[in-house]
Design a protein around this motif. Sequence first.
Motif, PDB file in Angstrom:
ATOM      1  N   MET A   6       0.823  -1.195   0.000  1.00 49.68           N
ATOM      2  CA  MET A   6       0.000   0.000   0.000  1.00 49.68           C
ATOM      3  C   MET A   6       0.863   1.252   0.000  1.00 49.68           C
ATOM      4  O   MET A   6       0.522   2.217  -0.650  1.00 49.68           O
ATOM      5  CB  MET A   6      -0.925  -0.056   1.217  1.00 49.68           C
ATOM      6  N   ASN A   7       1.961   1.192   0.718  1.00 49.84           N
ATOM      7  CA  ASN A   7       2.865   2.331   0.782  1.00 49.84           C
ATOM      8  C   ASN A   7       3.485   2.601  -0.588  1.00 49.84           C
ATOM      9  O   ASN A   7       3.739   3.746  -0.942  1.00 49.84           O
ATOM     10  CB  ASN A   7       3.936   2.079   1.832  1.00 49.84           C
ATOM     11  N   GLU A   8       3.739   1.533  -1.366  1.00 47.06           N
ATOM     12  CA  GLU A   8       4.289   1.695  -2.710  1.00 47.06           C
ATOM     13  C   GLU A   8       3.312   2.428  -3.623  1.00 47.06           C
ATOM     14  O   GLU A   8       3.712   3.240  -4.446  1.00 47.06           O
ATOM     15  CB  GLU A   8       4.630   0.327  -3.305  1.00 47.06           C
ATOM     16  N   PHE A   9       2.034   2.133  -3.463  1.00 54.14           N
ATOM     17  CA  PHE A   9       1.018   2.810  -4.253  1.00 54.14           C
ATOM     18  C   PHE A   9       1.006   4.296  -3.954  1.00 54.14           C
ATOM     19  O   PHE A   9       0.895   5.120  -4.862  1.00 54.14           O
ATOM     20  CB  PHE A   9      -0.358   2.186  -4.006  1.00 54.14           C
ATOM     21  N   GLY A  10       1.131   4.642  -2.689  1.00 56.18           N
ATOM     22  CA  GLY A  10       1.176   6.051  -2.304  1.00 56.18           C
ATOM     23  C   GLY A  10       2.374   6.757  -2.886  1.00 56.18           C
ATOM     24  O   GLY A  10       2.282   7.900  -3.333  1.00 56.18           O
ATOM     25  N   ALA A  11       3.519   6.073  -2.894  1.00 50.72           N
ATOM     26  CA  ALA A  11       4.730   6.663  -3.467  1.00 50.72           C
ATOM     27  C   ALA A  11       4.558   6.851  -4.982  1.00 50.72           C
ATOM     28  O   ALA A  11       4.983   7.864  -5.546  1.00 50.72           O
ATOM     29  CB  ALA A  11       5.936   5.777  -3.162  1.00 50.72           C
ATOM     30  N   PHE A  12       3.923   5.872  -5.615  1.00 51.49           N
ATOM     31  CA  PHE A  12       3.702   5.958  -7.063  1.00 51.49           C
ATOM     32  C   PHE A  12       2.768   7.107  -7.398  1.00 51.49           C
ATOM     33  O   PHE A  12       3.021   7.877  -8.325  1.00 51.49           O
ATOM     34  CB  PHE A  12       3.140   4.624  -7.582  1.00 51.49           C
ATOM     35  N   THR A  13       1.687   7.262  -6.637  1.00 51.22           N
ATOM     36  CA  THR A  13       0.759   8.360  -6.911  1.00 51.22           C
ATOM     37  C   THR A  13       1.408   9.705  -6.625  1.00 51.22           C
ATOM     38  O   THR A  13       1.146  10.677  -7.325  1.00 51.22           O
ATOM     39  CB  THR A  13      -0.540   8.213  -6.103  1.00 51.22           C
ATOM     40  N   SER A  14       2.258   9.759  -5.617  1.00 54.68           N
ATOM     41  CA  SER A  14       2.982  11.003  -5.340  1.00 54.68           C
ATOM     42  C   SER A  14       3.913  11.342  -6.494  1.00 54.68           C
ATOM     43  O   SER A  14       4.039  12.502  -6.891  1.00 54.68           O
ATOM     44  CB  SER A  14       3.794  10.885  -4.050  1.00 54.68           C
ATOM     45  N   PHE A  15       4.556  10.296  -7.023  1.00 54.09           N
ATOM     46  CA  PHE A  15       5.451  10.492  -8.169  1.00 54.09           C
ATOM     47  C   PHE A  15       4.674  11.032  -9.367  1.00 54.09           C
ATOM     48  O   PHE A  15       5.089  11.982 -10.020  1.00 54.09           O
ATOM     49  CB  PHE A  15       6.135   9.167  -8.524  1.00 54.09           C
ATOM     50  N   LEU A  16       3.524  10.399  -9.646  1.00 49.63           N
ATOM     51  CA  LEU A  16       2.705  10.846 -10.772  1.00 49.63           C
ATOM     52  C   LEU A  16       2.231  12.279 -10.591  1.00 49.63           C
ATOM     53  O   LEU A  16       2.238  13.064 -11.535  1.00 49.63           O
ATOM     54  CB  LEU A  16       1.506   9.918 -10.971  1.00 49.63           C
ATOM     55  N   SER A  17       1.802  12.605  -9.417  1.00 49.55           N
ATOM     56  CA  SER A  17       1.329  13.971  -9.208  1.00 49.55           C
ATOM     57  C   SER A  17       2.487  14.960  -9.255  1.00 49.55           C
ATOM     58  O   SER A  17       2.310  16.105  -9.646  1.00 49.55           O
ATOM     59  CB  SER A  17       0.562  14.090  -7.896  1.00 49.55           C
ATOM     60  N   LEU A  65       0.246  14.089 -14.219  1.00 51.47           N
ATOM     61  CA  LEU A  65      -0.371  13.001 -14.972  1.00 51.47           C
ATOM     62  C   LEU A  65      -0.472  13.353 -16.449  1.00 51.47           C
ATOM     63  O   LEU A  65      -0.293  12.493 -17.317  1.00 51.47           O
ATOM     64  CB  LEU A  65      -1.753  12.689 -14.392  1.00 51.47           C
ATOM     65  N   GLY A  66      -0.692  14.609 -16.750  1.00 49.91           N
ATOM     66  CA  GLY A  66      -0.758  15.044 -18.145  1.00 49.91           C
ATOM     67  C   GLY A  66       0.560  14.822 -18.867  1.00 49.91           C
ATOM     68  O   GLY A  66       0.589  14.442 -20.035  1.00 49.91           O
ATOM     69  N   GLY A  67       1.658  15.043 -18.164  1.00 49.90           N
ATOM     70  CA  GLY A  67       2.973  14.816 -18.753  1.00 49.90           C
ATOM     71  C   GLY A  67       3.201  13.349 -19.074  1.00 49.90           C
ATOM     72  O   GLY A  67       3.782  13.013 -20.109  1.00 49.90           O
ATOM     73  N   VAL A  68       2.733  12.465 -18.185  1.00 54.37           N
ATOM     74  CA  VAL A  68       2.872  11.028 -18.413  1.00 54.37           C
ATOM     75  C   VAL A  68       2.045  10.612 -19.620  1.00 54.37           C
ATOM     76  O   VAL A  68       2.516   9.874 -20.499  1.00 54.37           O
ATOM     77  CB  VAL A  68       2.446  10.223 -17.156  1.00 54.37           C
ATOM     78  N   ILE A  69       0.830  11.101 -19.701  1.00 51.79           N
ATOM     79  CA  ILE A  69      -0.042  10.762 -20.826  1.00 51.79           C
ATOM     80  C   ILE A  69       0.550  11.284 -22.134  1.00 51.79           C
ATOM     81  O   ILE A  69       0.582  10.580 -23.139  1.00 51.79           O
ATOM     82  CB  ILE A  69      -1.466  11.290 -20.594  1.00 51.79           C
ATOM     83  N   THR A  70       1.055  12.509 -22.097  1.00 49.05           N
ATOM     84  CA  THR A  70       1.690  13.089 -23.283  1.00 49.05           C
ATOM     85  C   THR A  70       2.888  12.254 -23.716  1.00 49.05           C
ATOM     86  O   THR A  70       3.071  11.974 -24.903  1.00 49.05           O
ATOM     87  CB  THR A  70       2.129  14.539 -23.001  1.00 49.05           C
ATOM     88  N   PHE A  71       3.702  11.820 -22.750  1.00 44.91           N
ATOM     89  CA  PHE A  71       4.860  10.999 -23.049  1.00 44.91           C
ATOM     90  C   PHE A  71       4.448   9.682 -23.703  1.00 44.91           C
ATOM     91  O   PHE A  71       5.044   9.247 -24.685  1.00 44.91           O
ATOM     92  CB  PHE A  71       5.669  10.716 -21.777  1.00 44.91           C
ATOM     93  N   LEU A  72       3.430   9.030 -23.143  1.00 46.70           N
ATOM     94  CA  LEU A  72       2.977   7.749 -23.682  1.00 46.70           C
ATOM     95  C   LEU A  72       2.435   7.884 -25.110  1.00 46.70           C
ATOM     96  O   LEU A  72       2.732   7.056 -25.978  1.00 46.70           O
ATOM     97  CB  LEU A  72       1.919   7.131 -22.766  1.00 46.70           C
ATOM     98  N   ILE A  73       1.662   8.918 -25.346  1.00 49.40           N
ATOM     99  CA  ILE A  73       1.122   9.145 -26.697  1.00 49.40           C
ATOM    100  C   ILE A  73       2.254   9.438 -27.677  1.00 49.40           C
ATOM    101  O   ILE A  73       2.289   8.892 -28.778  1.00 49.40           O
ATOM    102  CB  ILE A  73       0.078  10.278 -26.682  1.00 49.40           C
ATOM    103  N   LYS A  74       3.197  10.277 -27.266  1.00 48.79           N
ATOM    104  CA  LYS A  74       4.328  10.615 -28.128  1.00 48.79           C
ATOM    105  C   LYS A  74       5.145   9.363 -28.445  1.00 48.79           C
ATOM    106  O   LYS A  74       5.541   9.142 -29.591  1.00 48.79           O
ATOM    107  CB  LYS A  74       5.202  11.660 -27.447  1.00 48.79           C
ATOM    108  N   HIS A  75       5.380   8.533 -27.438  1.00 57.32           N
ATOM    109  CA  HIS A  75       6.134   7.302 -27.638  1.00 57.32           C
ATOM    110  C   HIS A  75       5.413   6.377 -28.615  1.00 57.32           C
ATOM    111  O   HIS A  75       6.032   5.814 -29.523  1.00 57.32           O
ATOM    112  CB  HIS A  75       6.355   6.597 -26.295  1.00 57.32           C
ATOM    113  N   PHE A  76       4.112   6.223 -28.457  1.00 58.29           N
ATOM    114  CA  PHE A  76       3.325   5.378 -29.349  1.00 58.29           C
ATOM    115  C   PHE A  76       3.394   5.875 -30.789  1.00 58.29           C
ATOM    116  O   PHE A  76       3.607   5.103 -31.719  1.00 58.29           O
ATOM    117  CB  PHE A  76       1.866   5.330 -28.877  1.00 58.29           C
TER     118      PHE A  76
END
Length: 118
Positions: A1-12, A16-27
């Motif tokens: 559970m703590n890992e999930f919190g760290a992951f969401t903190s990382f994303l925020s 999240l928009g930057g991650v989505i943009t990166f994924l679309i650009k990569h695709f």
Amino acid sequence: MNEFGAFTSFLSGIGLGGVITFLIKHFLEQRSKLREMWLLDYKASCDGLLDAYREVALKDSDESKKKYAYWELKLQLYASETVLEKLQELKDSPPGTTARDTAQRALLREMRKDLGFA
């Protein structure tokens, strides 16, 4: 559970928009690379077929016919159905006739369309 919190903190943290943009650009980049590789292979197949066609017209030897058959088979991996139909029309037309000339022009026109030149 703590890992999930760290992951969401990382994303925020990075957004999240930057991650989505990166994924679309990569695709899109991967798709573009695949298209470019396909185009190079298709062009090589077209060039090989036309060169073998010339050799058959000049020499009409078993070796030149085998080379033509190889390039024709390879072209079937990349070409559209229209190109393959025009190729069959070329093969079915008698040499030295207007039907052969017409079939040859139609095949080249369809190859150019597939390659994006027309």
